[in-house]
Motif scaffolding. Structure first.
Motif, PDB file in Angstrom:
ATOM      1  N   PRO A 182       0.829  -1.024   0.079  1.00  0.00           N
ATOM      2  CA  PRO A 182      -0.041  -0.053   0.148  1.00  0.00           C
ATOM      3  C   PRO A 182       0.817   1.097  -0.087  1.00  0.00           C
ATOM      4  N   PRO A 183       0.448   2.204  -0.832  1.00  0.00           N
ATOM      5  CA  PRO A 183       1.202   3.608  -0.864  1.00  0.00           C
ATOM      6  C   PRO A 183       1.212   4.307   0.374  1.00  0.00           C
ATOM      7  N   PRO A 184       2.205   5.038   0.521  1.00  0.00           N
ATOM      8  CA  PRO A 184       2.118   5.917   1.893  1.00  0.00           C
ATOM      9  C   PRO A 184       0.949   6.708   2.030  1.00  0.00           C
ATOM     10  N   PRO A 185       0.448   7.123   2.924  1.00  0.00           N
ATOM     11  CA  PRO A 185      -0.705   8.230   3.125  1.00  0.00           C
ATOM     12  C   PRO A 185      -0.411   9.335   2.151  1.00  0.00           C
ATOM     13  N   THR A 186      -1.314   9.821   1.415  1.00  0.00           N
ATOM     14  CA  THR A 186      -1.313  10.974   0.536  1.00  0.00           C
ATOM     15  C   THR A 186      -2.007  12.027   1.197  1.00  0.00           C
ATOM     16  N   LEU A 187      -2.006  13.149   0.469  1.00  0.00           N
ATOM     17  CA  LEU A 187      -2.640  14.563   0.755  1.00  0.00           C
ATOM     18  C   LEU A 187      -4.205  14.120   0.255  1.00  0.00           C
ATOM     19  N   PRO A 188      -4.993  15.021   0.710  1.00  0.00           N
ATOM     20  CA  PRO A 188      -6.539  15.073   0.179  1.00  0.00           C
ATOM     21  C   PRO A 188      -6.462  15.383  -1.054  1.00  0.00           C
ATOM     22  N   ALA A 189      -7.144  14.778  -1.952  1.00  0.00           N
ATOM     23  CA  ALA A 189      -7.263  15.273  -3.573  1.00  0.00           C
ATOM     24  C   ALA A 189      -8.449  16.237  -3.766  1.00  0.00           C
ATOM     25  N   ILE A 190      -7.899  17.242  -4.537  1.00  0.00           N
ATOM     26  CA  ILE A 190      -8.888  17.931  -5.105  1.00  0.00           C
ATOM     27  C   ILE A 190      -9.917  17.697  -6.040  1.00  0.00           C
ATOM     28  N   ALA A 191     -11.185  17.792  -5.616  1.00  0.00           N
ATOM     29  CA  ALA A 191     -12.176  17.145  -6.350  1.00  0.00           C
ATOM     30  C   ALA A 191     -13.152  17.966  -7.172  1.00  0.00           C
ATOM     31  N   ALA A 192     -13.387  17.803  -8.232  1.00  0.00           N
ATOM     32  CA  ALA A 192     -14.510  18.678  -9.199  1.00  0.00           C
ATOM     33  C   ALA A 192     -15.906  18.325  -8.880  1.00  0.00           C
ATOM     34  N   THR A 193     -16.671  19.122  -8.712  1.00  0.00           N
ATOM     35  CA  THR A 193     -18.224  19.214  -8.662  1.00  0.00           C
ATOM     36  C   THR A 193     -18.801  19.473  -9.877  1.00  0.00           C
ATOM     37  N   ALA A 194     -18.164  19.909 -10.916  1.00  0.00           N
ATOM     38  CA  ALA A 194     -18.626  20.314 -12.300  1.00  0.00           C
ATOM     39  C   ALA A 194     -17.620  20.190 -13.290  1.00  0.00           C
ATOM     40  N   PRO A 195     -17.623  19.173 -14.316  1.00  0.00           N
ATOM     41  CA  PRO A 195     -16.535  19.190 -15.338  1.00  0.00           C
ATOM     42  C   PRO A 195     -16.255  20.542 -16.146  1.00  0.00           C
ATOM     43  N   PRO A 196     -15.340  20.528 -16.803  1.00  0.00           N
ATOM     44  CA  PRO A 196     -15.336  21.567 -17.708  1.00  0.00           C
ATOM     45  C   PRO A 196     -16.129  21.367 -18.922  1.00  0.00           C
ATOM     46  N   THR A 197     -16.579  22.386 -19.674  1.00  0.00           N
ATOM     47  CA  THR A 197     -17.375  22.137 -20.924  1.00  0.00           C
ATOM     48  C   THR A 197     -16.736  22.970 -22.219  1.00  0.00           C
ATOM     49  N   VAL A 198     -17.041  22.424 -23.235  1.00  0.00           N
ATOM     50  CA  VAL A 198     -16.761  22.674 -24.447  1.00  0.00           C
ATOM     51  C   VAL A 198     -17.876  22.847 -25.293  1.00  0.00           C
ATOM     52  N   VAL A 199     -17.844  24.370 -25.907  1.00  0.00           N
ATOM     53  CA  VAL A 199     -19.200  24.699 -26.669  1.00  0.00           C
ATOM     54  C   VAL A 199     -18.720  25.255 -28.170  1.00  0.00           C
ATOM     55  N   GLY A 200     -19.148  24.899 -29.083  1.00  0.00           N
ATOM     56  CA  GLY A 200     -18.808  25.421 -30.297  1.00  0.00           C
ATOM     57  C   GLY A 200     -18.894  24.261 -31.421  1.00  0.00           C
ATOM     58  N   PRO A 202     -16.912  21.631 -33.623  1.00  0.00           N
ATOM     59  CA  PRO A 202     -15.634  21.051 -33.914  1.00  0.00           C
ATOM     60  C   PRO A 202     -15.312  21.092 -35.663  1.00  0.00           C
ATOM     61  N   GLN A 203     -14.744  22.245 -35.877  1.00  0.00           N
ATOM     62  CA  GLN A 203     -14.407  22.489 -37.312  1.00  0.00           C
ATOM     63  C   GLN A 203     -13.142  23.319 -37.541  1.00  0.00           C
ATOM     64  N   VAL A 204     -12.224  23.062 -38.345  1.00  0.00           N
ATOM     65  CA  VAL A 204     -10.992  23.665 -38.846  1.00  0.00           C
ATOM     66  C   VAL A 204     -11.334  25.246 -38.693  1.00  0.00           C
ATOM     67  N   GLY A 205     -10.684  25.991 -38.193  1.00  0.00           N
ATOM     68  CA  GLY A 205     -10.694  27.245 -38.290  1.00  0.00           C
ATOM     69  C   GLY A 205     -11.758  28.036 -37.440  1.00  0.00           C
ATOM     70  N   VAL A 206     -12.759  27.212 -36.868  1.00  0.00           N
ATOM     71  CA  VAL A 206     -13.879  27.727 -35.893  1.00  0.00           C
ATOM     72  C   VAL A 206     -13.441  27.458 -34.516  1.00  0.00           C
ATOM     73  N   PRO A 207     -13.259  28.686 -33.770  1.00  0.00           N
ATOM     74  CA  PRO A 207     -12.813  28.441 -32.373  1.00  0.00           C
ATOM     75  C   PRO A 207     -13.857  27.774 -31.467  1.00  0.00           C
ATOM     76  N   LEU A 208     -13.216  26.866 -30.596  1.00  0.00           N
ATOM     77  CA  LEU A 208     -14.116  26.237 -29.740  1.00  0.00           C
ATOM     78  C   LEU A 208     -13.841  26.961 -28.343  1.00  0.00           C
ATOM     79  N   GLN A 209     -14.844  27.292 -27.517  1.00  0.00           N
ATOM     80  CA  GLN A 209     -15.008  28.095 -26.428  1.00  0.00           C
ATOM     81  C   GLN A 209     -15.134  26.921 -25.035  1.00  0.00           C
ATOM     82  N   GLY A 210     -14.145  27.230 -24.242  1.00  0.00           N
ATOM     83  CA  GLY A 210     -14.074  26.262 -22.969  1.00  0.00           C
ATOM     84  C   GLY A 210     -14.650  26.961 -21.833  1.00  0.00           C
TER      85      GLY A 210
END
Length: 553
Positions: A182-200, A202-210
C-alpha cells in the motif's frame, strides 16, 4: 431429444453468469464520472479502442454470457493479456463474486490492466455487481475504465474517487498489475463538482469555447490544457482552441487540473467533442434570379453571400433541375427550348483550402412567350351599401385576344357565382368587406392581374320612434331596423326645446326621457348615429307634455 437439450442448457447456464448494470441509473452527483464515448463504433471513431471485443463478443469467455456483458468483456481482456481460457476460480461467475473469489490479488491500488471490481450496490450498480478494465491511471483518485454492460452498451468512462462511483477494489490477475505494498498516506485530493465544458462546432478554423471546471475546494488554481485524441496540444492552455487541419477526424477535450497547497492535484475532463470536420463555407444568403422568364429576355444571377467570402464564384444554370451544359456565366438568354420550364441558378464558391460548394436560387415561374399587359385599367364603380350595385368595368389589353375572368369576394372568400363585371350588394354583405379580382390570360403568356377593394358594406337603417307625454317631461321609445343586421347597436339622441337626452341602442331598442319641460305640444328630434355598419337615421315627432299639478296653498 428435448430433455437432452434442456439438460445441456441447464449445465451451460450453471457455469455462466448474467451481470446487469442498470443503464438508467441516475448520474452520480458532483461529476463523479464522465463518459468519454459510447458504443463500439462511437468509441472507435472517438479514438477509444474496444480491443477487438466488438467483433468477437459472440464468444463466451470464462463461461460468461456472450454479447453485451461486463464479465464476458473483462474475461476477454484478461485472456487477451495472456491469461488462460479457463476461469481462475471455481464457483459463481457473478461480478460481485470476483473480488471475493480473487481476494488474494485484490487491493485498493488501481493499475493499468487491473480489473475494477464493484460489489453489490457500489458505484451505482445493482445486486449483480460490475467489473471493468482499467485503461489509464490519471492519479490515485482518478482512473479511466472501459466496460460493457448487460442490457446496455460498450463505453469508456472517467471515475473519480471520493464518491460512491469508486470501485470496491482492483483485481490484479496479471503480473504487470500484481498487488504492491500500500502506498504511503497521501494528501487529500482536489475534487471537481462540475467538469469543464466545450461549446462550439468542432471544425477547422472555428474556435471552440471552453469553461473551467468547478472544484469543491476554495482557492484552487486552474491549469487548463486542450487535448486532441488524448494528446496534449502544445501551448493550448487558454479557454479557447481553434482546430487545425491536422485535427480533422479527431475529438477535442479540455482538461482542467486544480492545484492548491496541501492537496493532491485533481483533474477534470470535458466530454469529447464530435470529430473535427474540415473547413467549409457557410451559406449566409441564397443567390437569386433577376429578370422576367420570357422568351428573348435576359436573366441575371444576383450573388448570394458566404462566410468566409469566396475568392471567386462560378454560375451554372438549370432548367427544371437539369443542368444547361455550356450555358454558364452570370447571365442567361431565354430561348425557345426553355419554354414552360422553371429556371434556377447555382452559385459555386471557390477558395484555396476549402472544398467548392454550391448554393441554389429559388426557381422562377415557368418560361412563357411574353406577358399580357393592361393598356387601360379596369375601373371600379359604385358604393358598398346594401341595395347598391358595384361594377368592375374591364379595360383593354394586349394581346387583344387574351380573355379576362372576374371573381367577387366577401371577406376574402369567393362569392359563389359572382363572376361578372357587376355585383349586387345584398343584406348578406352587411358588415363584410367586398373585393374583386380580375385575371387576363393567354396561353403561354404571363397573366395580368388586377383588383379593387370597395371596403366594408354599410346598410341603411329604419327608425320607429313612439313619443309619450307625461306631466313635465316627455319619453320616446325607439326601434332601429337594418337589412342584414339582426340587432343594431349604437348611440341615440333626442332633443326637445334645447334639452338633450343621450342613450344607447341595444338589440335594436332604446328609450329616452327629457324632463323639466313646460306643458304643451312639442317637436322632438330623434337621431340614431349608426355604428359604422348600420347607417344613421333621424326622425321628428310630436309630443304633448302635460302640465304639472299645482301645489296646494
Amino acid at each position: 431429444m428435448r430433455q437432452r437439450v434442456a439438460r445441456s442448457l441447464t449445465l451451460l447456464l450453471a457455469g455462466a453468469t448474467l451481470v446487469a448494470v442498470p443503464t438508467s441509473a441516475p448520474a452520480p452527483s458532483e461529476a463523479a464520472w464522465v463518459y468519454l464515448c459510447k458504443g463500439y463504433a462511437g468509441c472507435t471513431k472517438a479514438g477509444y479502442s474496444d480491443a477487438g471485443y466488438g467483433a468477437r463478443n459472440r464468444t463466451m469467455y470464462w463461461r460468461m454470457y456472450s454479447g453485451h456483458n461486463c464479465t464476458n468483456y473483462v474475461a476477454y481482456r484478461m485472456i487477451k493479456n495472456g491469461m488462460s481460457t479457463n476461469r481462475p476460480w471455481s464457483g459463481s461467475g457473478m461480478a460481485y463474486n470476483w473480488g471475493r473469489a480473487m481476494s488474494r490479488v485484490t487491493n485498493q491500488t488501481p493499475k493499468v490492466g487491473a480489473v475494477a471490481w464493484f460489489d453489490r450496490g457500489q458505484g451505482g450498480v445493482g445486486s449483480s455487481g460490475h467489473v471493468a478494465y482499467v485503461e489509464r491511471v490519471v492519479s490515485a483518485s482518478e482512473i479511466v475504465i472501459s466496460e460493457d454492460s448487460w442490457g446496455g452498451d460498450f463505453s469508456w468512462r472517467t471515475l473519480r474517487k471520493g464518491t460512491n462511483t469508486w470501485p470496491s477494489g482492483f483485481i490484479h490477475f496479471t503480473t504487470s498489475s500484481a498487488p504492491t505494498p500500500p502506498p504511503p498516506p497521501t494528501l487529500p485530493a482536489i475534487a471537481a463538482t462540475a467538469p469543464p465544458t466545450v461549446v462550439g462546432t468542432p471544425q477547422v478554423g472555428v474556435p471552440l469555447q471552453g469553461t473551467a471546471a468547478t472544484f469543491r475546494q476554495a482557492g484552487v488554481t486552474h491549469r487548463l490544457q486542450w487535448r486532441v485524441n488524448g494528446v496534449d496540444v502544445p501551448g493550448a492552455t487558454g479557454l479557447t482552441y481553434t482546430p487545425t487541419a491536422k485535427d480533422v477526424g479527431k475529438t477535442v477535450v479540455l482538461r482542467d487540473i486544480g492545484t492548491r497547497a496541501g492537496f493532491t492535484d485533481g483533474a477534470a475532463y470535458s466530454a469529447p467533442t464530435a470529430a473535427v470536420v474540415p473547413a467549409a463555407f457557410a451559406r449566409v444568403a441564397k443567390p437569386a434570379v433577376s429578370g422576367s422568364p420570357e422568351l428573348g429576355q435576359v436573366l441575371t444571377a444576383v450573388a448570394g453571400s458566404w462566410r468566409p467570402a469566396p475568392a471567386s464564384v462560378v454560375y451554372r444554370w438549370r432548367a427544371d433541375g437539369v443542368w444547361l451544359e455550356g450555358r454558364n456565366g452570370p447571365t442567361l438568354t431565354v430561348t425557345a427550348d426553355l419554354r414552360g420550364k422553371r429556371i434556377s441558378v447555382v452559385e459555386v464558391a471557390r477558395r484555396p483550402g476549402y472544398p467548392s460548394i454550391g448554393n441554389a436560387s429559388a426557381d422562377t415561374e415557368p418560361v412563357v412567350d411574353g406577358a399580357v399587359e393592361l393598356a387601360t385599367p379596369f375601373q371600379p364603380g359604385g358604393t358598398a351599401r346594401v341595395g347598391s350595385t358595384l361594377a368592375f368595368t374591364p379595360g383593354t389589353w394586349a394581346p387583344s385576344d387574351a380573355t379576362a375572368s372576374t371573381q367577387w369576394y366577401r371577406d376574402d372568400v369567393a362569392v359563389p357565382g359572382a363572376t361578372g363585371s357587376t355585383y349586387a350588394v345584398t343584406p348578406a354583405d352587411a358588415g363584410r368587406r367586398i373585393t374583386v379580382g380580375a385575371v387576363v390570360r393567354r396561353p403561354r403568356f404571363r397573366d395580368a392581374a388586377t383588383s379593387a377593394d370597395f371596403g366594408v358594406v354599410t346598410t341603411p337603417s329604419r327608425m320607429a320612434a313612439r313619443p309619450g307625454g307625461r306631466k313635465g317631461y316627455a319619453v320616446v321609445d325607439v326601434r332601429i331596423a337594418a337589412p342584414g343586421v339582426a340587432a343594431p347597436s349604437g348611440t341615440i339622441w333626442a332633443r326637445v326645446n334645447g334639452k338633450v337626452a343621450r342613450g344607447t341602442v341595444t338589440n335594436g331598442v332604446a328609450k329616452l326621457k327629457i324632463a323639466n319641460l313646460r306643458a304643451g305640444t312639442k317637436s322632438m328630434f330623434v337621431l340614431y348615429a349608426g355604428n359604422g355598419v348600420v347607417e344613421e337615421a333621424r326622425q321628428t315627432v310630436k309630443v304633448i307634455v302635460k302640465p304639472k299639478p299645482r301645489k296646494k296653498r
